[in-house]
Design a protein around this motif. Structure first.
Motif, PDB file in Angstrom:
ATOM      1  N   ASP A   5       1.178  -2.603  13.383  1.00 51.53           N
ATOM      2  CA  ASP A   5       2.957  -1.604  11.949  1.00 51.53           C
ATOM      3  C   ASP A   5       2.207  -0.139  12.244  1.00 51.53           C
ATOM      4  O   ASP A   5       0.807   0.276  12.175  1.00 51.53           O
ATOM      5  N   GLU A   7       3.968   2.968  10.555  1.00 50.70           N
ATOM      6  CA  GLU A   7       5.660   3.360   9.345  1.00 50.70           C
ATOM      7  C   GLU A   7       5.717   4.057   9.943  1.00 50.70           C
ATOM      8  O   GLU A   7       5.340   5.826  10.102  1.00 50.70           O
ATOM      9  N   THR A   9       9.507   7.710   8.594  1.00 54.79           N
ATOM     10  CA  THR A   9       9.949   7.866   7.718  1.00 54.79           C
ATOM     11  C   THR A   9      11.182   8.254   7.981  1.00 54.79           C
ATOM     12  O   THR A   9      11.139   9.219   9.236  1.00 54.79           O
ATOM     13  N   ASP A  55      14.097  -0.623  12.752  1.00 55.54           N
ATOM     14  CA  ASP A  55      13.327  -1.851  12.359  1.00 55.54           C
ATOM     15  C   ASP A  55      12.351  -2.222  12.833  1.00 55.54           C
ATOM     16  O   ASP A  55      14.176  -3.171  13.559  1.00 55.54           O
ATOM     17  N   LEU A  69       8.075   0.156  11.617  1.00 53.05           N
ATOM     18  CA  LEU A  69       8.362   0.116  10.041  1.00 53.05           C
ATOM     19  C   LEU A  69       8.938   1.421   9.462  1.00 53.05           C
ATOM     20  O   LEU A  69       8.022   1.956   9.265  1.00 53.05           O
ATOM     21  N   GLU A  71      10.030   3.173   6.770  1.00 57.40           N
ATOM     22  CA  GLU A  71      10.400   3.287   5.499  1.00 57.40           C
ATOM     23  C   GLU A  71      12.102   3.988   4.671  1.00 57.40           C
ATOM     24  O   GLU A  71      12.222   4.913   5.401  1.00 57.40           O
TER      25      GLU A  71
END
Length: 72
Positions: A5, A7, A9, A55, A69, A71
């Motif tokens: 995964d 992450e 933004t 996502d 992923l 955020e």
């Protein structure tokens, strides 16, 4: 193949994501692997460096794979 995964933004494009995931070291290298047909997104071949990822998308290069992923 295990999926790691990563992450992010907000929105991310495929070329940027490949660098964030550590799959490539530069935008030029991202362009090379994309043009060579070595990258898939959700098991479909992809050659557009500017493709916007969502996502849950899974990006694969060689024997490695990463899940986006988002955020926030």
């Amino acid at each position: 193949m295990s999926v790691l995964d990563v992450e992010v933004t907000g929105t991310v494009r495929l070329g940027q994501f490949l660098k964030l995931a550590g799959a490539v070291d530069s935008g030029g290298e991202a362009r090379e692997v994309l043009l060579a047909g070595q990258v898939t997104v959700n098991e479909e071949p992809e050659d557009r460096r500017g493709r916007q990822l969502s996502d849950g998308d899974v990006v694969a290069l060689g024997t490695s794979a990463w899940r986006v992923l988002v955020e926030g």
